[in-house]
Design a protein around this motif. Structure first.
Motif, PDB file in Angstrom:
ATOM      1  N   VAL A  13       0.380  -9.384  -1.926  1.00  0.00           N
ATOM      2  CA  VAL A  13      -0.421  -8.403  -1.150  1.00  0.00           C
ATOM      3  C   VAL A  13       0.215  -8.015   0.005  1.00  0.00           C
ATOM      4  N   ASN A  14       0.733  -8.995   0.393  1.00  0.00           N
ATOM      5  CA  ASN A  14       1.348  -8.771   1.873  1.00  0.00           C
ATOM      6  C   ASN A  14       2.744  -7.815   1.694  1.00  0.00           C
ATOM      7  N   LEU A  15       3.543  -7.931   0.331  1.00  0.00           N
ATOM      8  CA  LEU A  15       4.459  -7.247   0.196  1.00  0.00           C
ATOM      9  C   LEU A  15       4.374  -5.611  -0.178  1.00  0.00           C
ATOM     10  N   ALA A  16       2.834  -5.470  -0.118  1.00  0.00           N
ATOM     11  CA  ALA A  16       2.554  -4.039  -0.756  1.00  0.00           C
ATOM     12  C   ALA A  16       2.847  -3.047   0.164  1.00  0.00           C
ATOM     13  N   THR A  17       2.996  -3.323   1.593  1.00  0.00           N
ATOM     14  CA  THR A  17       3.108  -2.369   2.801  1.00  0.00           C
ATOM     15  C   THR A  17       4.681  -2.533   3.112  1.00  0.00           C
ATOM     16  N   THR A  18       5.015  -1.432   3.671  1.00  0.00           N
ATOM     17  CA  THR A  18       6.275  -1.391   4.302  1.00  0.00           C
ATOM     18  C   THR A  18       6.267  -2.278   5.492  1.00  0.00           C
ATOM     19  N   GLY A  19       5.214  -2.400   6.267  1.00  0.00           N
ATOM     20  CA  GLY A  19       5.160  -3.605   7.510  1.00  0.00           C
ATOM     21  C   GLY A  19       5.266  -5.013   6.970  1.00  0.00           C
ATOM     22  N   GLY A  20       4.502  -5.088   5.838  1.00  0.00           N
ATOM     23  CA  GLY A  20       4.399  -6.407   5.169  1.00  0.00           C
ATOM     24  C   GLY A  20       5.748  -7.003   4.697  1.00  0.00           C
ATOM     25  N   MET A  21       6.386  -6.008   4.153  1.00  0.00           N
ATOM     26  CA  MET A  21       7.662  -6.136   3.318  1.00  0.00           C
ATOM     27  C   MET A  21       8.728  -6.567   4.635  1.00  0.00           C
ATOM     28  N   ALA A  22       8.772  -5.816   5.626  1.00  0.00           N
ATOM     29  CA  ALA A  22       9.618  -5.963   6.749  1.00  0.00           C
ATOM     30  C   ALA A  22       9.516  -7.247   7.223  1.00  0.00           C
ATOM     31  N   GLY A  23       8.182  -7.633   7.463  1.00  0.00           N
ATOM     32  CA  GLY A  23       8.095  -8.947   8.278  1.00  0.00           C
ATOM     33  C   GLY A  23       8.238 -10.192   7.153  1.00  0.00           C
ATOM     34  N   ALA A  24       8.085  -9.951   5.918  1.00  0.00           N
ATOM     35  CA  ALA A  24       8.521 -11.118   5.154  1.00  0.00           C
ATOM     36  C   ALA A  24      10.177 -11.205   5.147  1.00  0.00           C
ATOM     37  N   LEU A  25      10.885 -10.135   5.116  1.00  0.00           N
ATOM     38  CA  LEU A  25      12.272 -10.119   4.926  1.00  0.00           C
ATOM     39  C   LEU A  25      12.627 -10.798   6.242  1.00  0.00           C
ATOM     40  N   LEU A  26      12.218 -10.627   7.332  1.00  0.00           N
ATOM     41  CA  LEU A  26      12.649 -10.998   8.590  1.00  0.00           C
ATOM     42  C   LEU A  26      12.481 -12.709   8.670  1.00  0.00           C
TER      43      LEU A  26
END
Length: 261
Positions: free
Chosen positions: A192-205
């Motif tokens: 679910v966290n990866l479903a938003t651009t902000g969540g994806m960016a945070g997960a990548l970092l």
């Protein structure tokens, strides 16, 4: 430490910032419908000439403290007492056993579905909130802790109830049903966290900071699902020692809070 911060001059603060913050240790993550050619040109324009910083230090493992202790921080006039019970974990996030202990810890104290909230708050009514977590382990060994808040008049009962749930979890471990449900929860939250651009960016970092390749985002659900009941419960006794944890209390002790005016 506070005295050192208060005595720092502007020149010292600026020198510290220049030495520690800069492109040398920076990761830039951008997620969305990107024009890479224009984006790279703008990044080059904006950051050209910026120097400084350093790569984060990834400390070697250190032996976790195993000496029990307690500390009371008396703060008059508080309507609640904050309590932390914990120890050094001896783990980095990227260590092989980390996810197993993280899952076990979530069963004990993650939100309203954890054992601590279900018993200490919902069943016994002794706390405003209580939970457990692993933290501070991106670059160094982190810690394992239970954090709770109690009314002063319920402090002793609340701590006793919390320690009772800790002991039950430590002695018997988590059940297969709890582990299966928590796996689904962790994997679901992650996706679910990866479903938003902000969540994806945070997960990548987070993946890069923890020393993973970005493929970690695809691997995470599989790694969690592969954890066995035996693995999860073995990590509890391998890394934790309830009898050697440190108990810290901060607030007003031994009296009812002052009535509201």
């Amino acid at each position: 430490m506070l005295a050192a911060i208060e005595s720092a001059t502007l020149d010292e603060v600026q020198a510290f910032h220049k030495a520690n913050y800069g492109p040398a240790g920076m990761t830039l993550v951008l997620v969305g419908d990107l024009d890479l050619t224009a984006l790279n040109a703008e990044i080059s324009r904006v950051f050209t000439g910026w120097t400084g910083g350093q790569m984060p230090v990834r400390a070697a493992h250190s032996a976790p403290a195993t000496v029990a202790g307690s500390q009371d921080v008396v703060m008059a006039g508080k309507t609640s007492v904050s309590v932390v019970l914990g120890q050094a974990s001896g783990l980095h996030y990227s260590d092989p056993d980390y996810q197993a202990l993280r899952l076990a810890t979530a069963i004990l104290g993650s939100g309203f579905t954890g054992r601590l909230m279900a018993n200490v708050r919902d069943k016994e009514g002794l706390t405003y909130g209580v939970g457990s977590a692993l933290q501070g382990d991106t670059f160094n060994d982190g810690d394992w802790r239970i954090v709770a808040t109690f009314a002063p008049s319920l402090l002793d009962k609340g701590i006793a109830s919390t320690q009772r749930q800790l002991k039950l979890w430590y002695d018997a471990g988590a059940t297969p049903k709890e582990i299966s449900a928590r796996k689904s929860n962790l994997i679901g939250e992650f996706k679910v966290n990866l479903a938003t651009t902000g969540g994806m960016a945070g997960a990548l970092l987070s993946a890069v900071n923890r020393g993973y390749d970005v493929s970690w985002l695809d691997e995470f659900p599989t790694r969690i699902d592969a954890l066995s009941v035996e693995q999860v419960n073995a990590t509890i006794k391998k890394y934790l020692k309830p009898e050697s944890m440190v108990l810290i209390k901060a607030g007003t002790f031994g009296q009812e809070p002052a009535p509201a005016k």
